[in-house]
Design an enzyme around this catalytic site. Sequence first.
Site, PDB file in Angstrom:
ATOM      1  N   GLY A  42      80.322  67.998  25.848  1.00 60.01           N
ATOM      2  CA  GLY A  42      79.544  69.073  26.458  1.00 60.01           C
ATOM      3  C   GLY A  42      80.211  70.405  26.164  1.00 60.01           C
ATOM      4  O   GLY A  42      80.792  70.600  25.103  1.00 60.01           O
ATOM      5  N   ASN A  62      78.573  64.105  29.608  1.00 60.15           N
ATOM      6  CA  ASN A  62      77.280  64.637  29.197  1.00 60.15           C
ATOM      7  C   ASN A  62      76.528  63.627  28.357  1.00 60.15           C
ATOM      8  O   ASN A  62      77.100  62.987  27.485  1.00 60.15           O
ATOM      9  CB  ASN A  62      77.469  65.899  28.344  1.00 60.15           C
ATOM     10  CG  ASN A  62      77.998  67.054  29.152  1.00 60.15           C
ATOM     11  OD1 ASN A  62      79.090  66.977  29.697  1.00 60.15           O
ATOM     12  ND2 ASN A  62      77.245  68.122  29.226  1.00 60.15           N
ATOM     13  N   GLU A  98      74.564  66.014  33.621  1.00 60.37           N
ATOM     14  CA  GLU A  98      76.014  65.850  33.629  1.00 60.37           C
ATOM     15  C   GLU A  98      76.418  64.969  34.798  1.00 60.37           C
ATOM     16  O   GLU A  98      76.033  65.227  35.932  1.00 60.37           O
ATOM     17  CB  GLU A  98      76.689  67.213  33.757  1.00 60.37           C
ATOM     18  CG  GLU A  98      76.347  68.138  32.603  1.00 60.37           C
ATOM     19  CD  GLU A  98      77.013  69.487  32.743  1.00 60.37           C
ATOM     20  OE1 GLU A  98      78.177  69.526  33.193  1.00 60.37           O
ATOM     21  OE2 GLU A  98      76.364  70.494  32.430  1.00 60.37           O
ATOM     22  N   ILE A 120      81.915  61.214  37.520  1.00 62.98           N
ATOM     23  CA  ILE A 120      82.231  59.906  38.086  1.00 62.98           C
ATOM     24  C   ILE A 120      83.394  60.092  39.057  1.00 62.98           C
ATOM     25  O   ILE A 120      84.392  60.735  38.730  1.00 62.98           O
ATOM     26  CB  ILE A 120      82.588  58.909  36.962  1.00 62.98           C
ATOM     27  CG1 ILE A 120      81.404  58.808  35.976  1.00 62.98           C
ATOM     28  CG2 ILE A 120      82.920  57.538  37.557  1.00 62.98           C
ATOM     29  CD1 ILE A 120      81.689  57.983  34.748  1.00 62.98           C
ATOM     30  N   TYR A 138      84.303  59.849  25.139  1.00 63.95           N
ATOM     31  CA  TYR A 138      83.234  60.271  24.225  1.00 63.95           C
ATOM     32  C   TYR A 138      82.872  59.092  23.333  1.00 63.95           C
ATOM     33  O   TYR A 138      83.733  58.350  22.885  1.00 63.95           O
ATOM     34  CB  TYR A 138      83.691  61.439  23.346  1.00 63.95           C
ATOM     35  CG  TYR A 138      84.034  62.674  24.117  1.00 63.95           C
ATOM     36  CD1 TYR A 138      83.078  63.306  24.915  1.00 63.95           C
ATOM     37  CD2 TYR A 138      85.312  63.217  24.066  1.00 63.95           C
ATOM     38  CE1 TYR A 138      83.390  64.434  25.648  1.00 63.95           C
ATOM     39  CE2 TYR A 138      85.640  64.355  24.785  1.00 63.95           C
ATOM     40  CZ  TYR A 138      84.674  64.956  25.579  1.00 63.95           C
ATOM     41  OH  TYR A 138      84.984  66.079  26.288  1.00 63.95           O
ATOM     42  N   ARG A 193      70.621  68.181  46.700  1.00 64.56           N
ATOM     43  CA  ARG A 193      70.156  69.564  46.898  1.00 64.56           C
ATOM     44  C   ARG A 193      69.619  70.116  45.586  1.00 64.56           C
ATOM     45  O   ARG A 193      69.914  69.603  44.518  1.00 64.56           O
ATOM     46  CB  ARG A 193      71.312  70.446  47.399  1.00 64.56           C
ATOM     47  CG  ARG A 193      72.458  70.555  46.403  1.00 64.56           C
ATOM     48  CD  ARG A 193      73.528  71.557  46.839  1.00 64.56           C
ATOM     49  NE  ARG A 193      74.664  71.564  45.930  1.00 64.56           N
ATOM     50  CZ  ARG A 193      74.725  72.268  44.811  1.00 64.56           C
ATOM     51  NH1 ARG A 193      73.693  73.000  44.414  1.00 64.56           N
ATOM     52  NH2 ARG A 193      75.813  72.227  44.050  1.00 64.56           N
ATOM     53  N   LYS A 234      71.470  75.812  42.357  1.00 64.53           N
ATOM     54  CA  LYS A 234      71.470  77.218  42.764  1.00 64.53           C
ATOM     55  C   LYS A 234      72.584  77.960  42.049  1.00 64.53           C
ATOM     56  O   LYS A 234      73.491  77.337  41.491  1.00 64.53           O
ATOM     57  CB  LYS A 234      71.601  77.370  44.277  1.00 64.53           C
ATOM     58  CG  LYS A 234      72.826  76.712  44.889  1.00 64.53           C
ATOM     59  CD  LYS A 234      72.824  76.971  46.395  1.00 64.53           C
ATOM     60  CE  LYS A 234      74.183  76.667  46.991  1.00 64.53           C
ATOM     61  NZ  LYS A 234      74.179  75.517  47.894  1.00 64.53           N
ATOM     62  N   PHE A 265      75.799  80.683  41.922  1.00 65.55           N
ATOM     63  CA  PHE A 265      76.945  80.962  42.786  1.00 65.55           C
ATOM     64  C   PHE A 265      77.558  82.288  42.386  1.00 65.55           C
ATOM     65  O   PHE A 265      77.462  82.717  41.245  1.00 65.55           O
ATOM     66  CB  PHE A 265      77.981  79.831  42.659  1.00 65.55           C
ATOM     67  CG  PHE A 265      77.469  78.531  43.212  1.00 65.55           C
ATOM     68  CD1 PHE A 265      77.590  78.252  44.566  1.00 65.55           C
ATOM     69  CD2 PHE A 265      76.844  77.610  42.390  1.00 65.55           C
ATOM     70  CE1 PHE A 265      77.094  77.069  45.091  1.00 65.55           C
ATOM     71  CE2 PHE A 265      76.349  76.425  42.906  1.00 65.55           C
ATOM     72  CZ  PHE A 265      76.472  76.154  44.264  1.00 65.55           C
TER      73      PHE A 265
END
Length: 156
Positions: A17, A31, A81, A84, A93, A106, A109, A111
């Site tokens: 990623g 990713n 993404e 874990i 990878y 949620r 959003k 930040f």
Amino acid sequence: GAMRHLPYFCRGEVVKGFGRGSQELGIPTANFSEQVVESFPSDVPTGIYYGWACVGNGDVHKMVLSIGWNPFYKNTKKSVETHIIHTFKEDFYGEILSIVITGYIRPEKNFDSVDALISAIQEDIEEAKRQLDLPEHLKLKEDNFFHLPEGKITNN
């Protein structure tokens, strides 16, 4: 809207990623490739989810997952993404990551700062841990989906 797609089963190769999760946030994420991201139903709401994850034929661990554009980083491509909730000794990878998304935490959003983002992710992780201890989520940890058929395992 998020719940009607759940549980959602997904498997794909782990690709590199942006490298931000580990370096900037101290929260490494795995990713999926663009093909896997594009295979998600287009009406799955972006946001933060939780569920179970397994690398190759390894153990099944709790995870938190972000689907979306990462508004803080202003991505132009949607990403999926997986963080874990387990410490791995090395990168994986090229391995096959199998996930089952069992719940929604949620919406995405933005930040004001990296610190605010990190503290939100820490809260998401705590919430995921609580939810995944509930019997309806716990039972999916044992799902046969996590047992890759022999011959399907890469890099082992």
